[in-house]
Motif scaffolding. Sequence first.
Motif, PDB file in Angstrom:
ATOM      1  N   ASN A  73       0.778  -1.083  -0.160  1.00 50.88           N
ATOM      2  CA  ASN A  73       0.317  -0.019   0.102  1.00 50.88           C
ATOM      3  C   ASN A  73       1.078   1.078  -0.090  1.00 50.88           C
ATOM      4  O   ASN A  73       2.048   1.323   0.735  1.00 50.88           O
ATOM      5  N   ALA A  74       0.459   2.294  -0.647  1.00 56.61           N
ATOM      6  CA  ALA A  74       1.284   3.522  -0.641  1.00 56.61           C
ATOM      7  C   ALA A  74       0.774   4.230   0.866  1.00 56.61           C
ATOM      8  O   ALA A  74      -0.334   4.377   1.253  1.00 56.61           O
ATOM      9  N   GLN A  75       1.733   5.006   1.313  1.00 58.35           N
ATOM     10  CA  GLN A  75       1.396   5.272   2.575  1.00 58.35           C
ATOM     11  C   GLN A  75       0.351   6.620   2.519  1.00 58.35           C
ATOM     12  O   GLN A  75      -0.107   6.920   3.433  1.00 58.35           O
ATOM     13  N   SER A  76       0.279   7.193   1.254  1.00 58.97           N
ATOM     14  CA  SER A  76      -0.824   8.149   1.247  1.00 58.97           C
ATOM     15  C   SER A  76      -2.362   7.735   0.926  1.00 58.97           C
ATOM     16  O   SER A  76      -3.325   8.509   0.882  1.00 58.97           O
ATOM     17  N   ASN A  77      -2.586   6.290   1.161  1.00 65.22           N
ATOM     18  CA  ASN A  77      -3.778   5.527   1.080  1.00 65.22           C
ATOM     19  C   ASN A  77      -4.262   5.149   2.478  1.00 65.22           C
ATOM     20  O   ASN A  77      -3.663   4.095   2.930  1.00 65.22           O
ATOM     21  N   PRO A  78      -5.144   5.895   2.952  1.00 67.08           N
ATOM     22  CA  PRO A  78      -5.603   5.616   4.255  1.00 67.08           C
ATOM     23  C   PRO A  78      -6.518   4.442   4.382  1.00 67.08           C
ATOM     24  O   PRO A  78      -7.276   4.121   3.424  1.00 67.08           O
ATOM     25  N   ALA A  79      -6.673   3.689   5.444  1.00 69.37           N
ATOM     26  CA  ALA A  79      -7.468   2.650   5.713  1.00 69.37           C
ATOM     27  C   ALA A  79      -8.002   3.068   7.041  1.00 69.37           C
ATOM     28  O   ALA A  79      -7.560   2.709   8.253  1.00 69.37           O
ATOM     29  N   TYR A  80      -9.471   3.146   6.974  1.00 72.05           N
ATOM     30  CA  TYR A  80     -10.125   3.577   8.282  1.00 72.05           C
ATOM     31  C   TYR A  80     -10.636   2.399   9.162  1.00 72.05           C
ATOM     32  O   TYR A  80     -11.320   2.670   9.841  1.00 72.05           O
ATOM     33  N   ASN A  81     -10.732   1.129   8.530  1.00 75.27           N
ATOM     34  CA  ASN A  81     -11.246   0.020   9.404  1.00 75.27           C
ATOM     35  C   ASN A  81     -10.176  -1.059   9.453  1.00 75.27           C
ATOM     36  O   ASN A  81     -10.521  -2.246   9.186  1.00 75.27           O
ATOM     37  N   GLU A  82      -8.889  -0.782   9.787  1.00 79.05           N
ATOM     38  CA  GLU A  82      -7.686  -1.635   9.898  1.00 79.05           C
ATOM     39  C   GLU A  82      -6.876  -1.399  11.080  1.00 79.05           C
ATOM     40  O   GLU A  82      -6.420  -0.160  11.251  1.00 79.05           O
ATOM     41  N   GLN A  83      -6.778  -2.559  11.763  1.00 78.83           N
ATOM     42  CA  GLN A  83      -6.375  -2.300  13.118  1.00 78.83           C
ATOM     43  C   GLN A  83      -4.664  -2.482  13.055  1.00 78.83           C
ATOM     44  O   GLN A  83      -3.969  -1.877  14.000  1.00 78.83           O
ATOM     45  N   SER A  84      -4.123  -3.114  12.188  1.00 81.88           N
ATOM     46  CA  SER A  84      -2.632  -3.280  12.035  1.00 81.88           C
ATOM     47  C   SER A  84      -2.152  -2.042  11.689  1.00 81.88           C
ATOM     48  O   SER A  84      -2.870  -0.962  11.170  1.00 81.88           O
ATOM     49  N   VAL A  85      -0.907  -1.726  11.796  1.00 77.29           N
ATOM     50  CA  VAL A  85      -0.199  -0.574  11.276  1.00 77.29           C
ATOM     51  C   VAL A  85       0.859  -0.390  10.413  1.00 77.29           C
ATOM     52  O   VAL A  85       1.299   0.439   9.891  1.00 77.29           O
ATOM     53  N   SER A  86       0.952  -1.856   9.750  1.00 80.88           N
ATOM     54  CA  SER A  86       2.007  -1.976   8.497  1.00 80.88           C
ATOM     55  C   SER A  86       1.487  -1.347   7.358  1.00 80.88           C
ATOM     56  O   SER A  86       2.390  -0.796   6.756  1.00 80.88           O
ATOM     57  N   TRP A  87       0.479  -1.130   7.127  1.00 81.63           N
ATOM     58  CA  TRP A  87      -0.055  -0.494   5.972  1.00 81.63           C
ATOM     59  C   TRP A  87       0.422   0.956   5.833  1.00 81.63           C
ATOM     60  O   TRP A  87       0.288   1.474   4.685  1.00 81.63           O
ATOM     61  N   LYS A  88       0.635   1.614   6.889  1.00 86.63           N
ATOM     62  CA  LYS A  88       1.088   2.885   6.997  1.00 86.63           C
ATOM     63  C   LYS A  88       2.486   3.115   7.296  1.00 86.63           C
ATOM     64  O   LYS A  88       2.998   4.274   7.653  1.00 86.63           O
ATOM     65  N   THR A  89       3.288   1.936   7.334  1.00 85.61           N
ATOM     66  CA  THR A  89       4.499   2.120   7.746  1.00 85.61           C
ATOM     67  C   THR A  89       5.606   1.691   6.667  1.00 85.61           C
ATOM     68  O   THR A  89       5.490   0.759   6.096  1.00 85.61           O
ATOM     69  N   PRO A  90       6.391   2.849   6.398  1.00 82.16           N
ATOM     70  CA  PRO A  90       7.126   2.662   5.082  1.00 82.16           C
ATOM     71  C   PRO A  90       8.140   1.399   5.416  1.00 82.16           C
ATOM     72  O   PRO A  90       8.508   0.928   6.612  1.00 82.16           O
ATOM     73  N   VAL A  91       8.278   0.712   4.317  1.00 81.63           N
ATOM     74  CA  VAL A  91       9.280  -0.475   4.205  1.00 81.63           C
ATOM     75  C   VAL A  91      10.562  -0.181   4.485  1.00 81.63           C
ATOM     76  O   VAL A  91      11.248   0.544   3.898  1.00 81.63           O
ATOM     77  N   GLU A  92      11.234  -0.832   5.517  1.00 85.48           N
ATOM     78  CA  GLU A  92      12.582  -0.833   5.733  1.00 85.48           C
ATOM     79  C   GLU A  92      13.333  -1.718   4.588  1.00 85.48           C
ATOM     80  O   GLU A  92      13.330  -2.875   5.010  1.00 85.48           O
ATOM     81  N   THR A  93      13.671  -1.275   3.532  1.00 82.90           N
ATOM     82  CA  THR A  93      14.238  -2.069   2.444  1.00 82.90           C
ATOM     83  C   THR A  93      15.445  -2.638   3.106  1.00 82.90           C
ATOM     84  O   THR A  93      16.545  -2.056   3.650  1.00 82.90           O
ATOM     85  N   VAL A  94      16.057  -3.777   2.462  1.00 80.45           N
ATOM     86  CA  VAL A  94      17.070  -4.658   2.623  1.00 80.45           C
ATOM     87  C   VAL A  94      17.741  -5.016   1.232  1.00 80.45           C
ATOM     88  O   VAL A  94      16.996  -5.087   0.045  1.00 80.45           O
ATOM     89  N   PRO A  95      18.992  -5.159   1.108  1.00 78.88           N
ATOM     90  CA  PRO A  95      19.756  -5.568  -0.098  1.00 78.88           C
ATOM     91  C   PRO A  95      19.047  -6.829  -0.575  1.00 78.88           C
ATOM     92  O   PRO A  95      18.669  -7.893   0.219  1.00 78.88           O
ATOM     93  N   ASP A  96      19.213  -7.128  -1.868  1.00 80.09           N
ATOM     94  CA  ASP A  96      18.549  -8.435  -2.428  1.00 80.09           C
ATOM     95  C   ASP A  96      19.177  -9.632  -1.907  1.00 80.09           C
ATOM     96  O   ASP A  96      18.617 -10.610  -1.714  1.00 80.09           O
ATOM     97  N   GLU A  97      20.324  -9.344  -1.584  1.00 79.51           N
ATOM     98  CA  GLU A  97      21.304 -10.465  -1.193  1.00 79.51           C
ATOM     99  C   GLU A  97      20.753 -10.908   0.139  1.00 79.51           C
ATOM    100  O   GLU A  97      21.559 -12.231   0.684  1.00 79.51           O
ATOM    101  N   ALA A  98      20.059 -10.305   0.824  1.00 78.24           N
ATOM    102  CA  ALA A  98      19.815 -10.835   2.163  1.00 78.24           C
ATOM    103  C   ALA A  98      19.174 -12.011   2.493  1.00 78.24           C
ATOM    104  O   ALA A  98      19.224 -12.953   3.179  1.00 78.24           O
ATOM    105  N   ILE A  99      18.444 -12.440   1.221  1.00 74.71           N
ATOM    106  CA  ILE A  99      17.430 -13.507   1.218  1.00 74.71           C
ATOM    107  C   ILE A  99      18.375 -14.783   1.427  1.00 74.71           C
ATOM    108  O   ILE A  99      18.086 -15.716   2.254  1.00 74.71           O
ATOM    109  N   LEU A 100      19.717 -14.693   0.710  1.00 74.01           N
ATOM    110  CA  LEU A 100      20.619 -15.833   0.991  1.00 74.01           C
ATOM    111  C   LEU A 100      21.841 -15.515   1.861  1.00 74.01           C
ATOM    112  O   LEU A 100      22.248 -16.672   2.629  1.00 74.01           O
TER     113      LEU A 100
END
Length: 285
Positions: free
Chosen positions: A225-252
């Motif tokens: 979700n874009a942070q500019s898109n509000p959700a008025y019936n959602e209890q979690s907060v991840s939808w408005k929290t910017p992703v903390e990006t990690v390098p692609d190589e983190a998976i391995l």
Amino acid sequence: MQSKRLSASQIKDFHRDGYLVIKEFCNKQETDKLYTTAVEDNILTKNALDLSDLSGKKTRLSLWFTPGNDVFGYLTRSERMVQAVAQLLDSESPVCHFHSKLMQKEPRVGGAWEWHQDYGYWYKNQFMFPDQLISVMTALTKATRENGCLQVIRGSHKLGRVNHGFSGEQVGADMVMVNNALRTMELVYCELSPGDALIFHSNLLHRSEANLSDQPRWSIISCYNAQSNPAYNEQSVSWKTPVETVPDEAILSWEAGSFSNADFLKKENDPALKDTGWEKTVNQA
């Protein structure tokens, strides 16, 4: 490894069709690690939800909100993933992770998903702007017609939101509109190899058949979700929290943490499964 940036033609294809397939989004080593974790981690299994389709067959999924320092968190937070999403969302605001779900379609018993739009579910979370919501399915096993790969109606995201009602324990689109869409637009079977990614718009009509084959179909779907898109019936907060990006190589390369602290969804807390009254007027025949 895929380039982190989508080409102009890929972006054009997504906006025209409502979906985009990226081959080899994850390499074999990454996909093997993801699938092994999915199969062997008992915390994921313990927190799986069973949802019945119209025939009574069960489809299983484990859904969590906050992307962690586990191997799936590294995928959903990876530079390649976040960059692709940022290029396709209709917003310049930061990319947020709404939730991820591990889809588990076992051989012979895995249930169907009825025709629906993701926004048919998320409308009940009262997100305002469907163009600022997107899903990325990464195949962990082969997805074929035989084992119930995703089917989409090309261009159906341009219909806007279709009314949805209950299909078993799922939320399904009004079949009058679905059948009209099928008369008007192309039905596409999205067959994927392990590691391929399918990115799709929140209003794209899609479904999948039950898995009646001898082969499993497992995938991880990360929803953003874009942070500019509000959700008025959602209890979690991840939808408005910017992703903390990690390098692609983190998976391995990075040490993967546990799912023990993951904020899994409980069925009774899902707004989409609560009856608001208007669902009864939708034609599910």
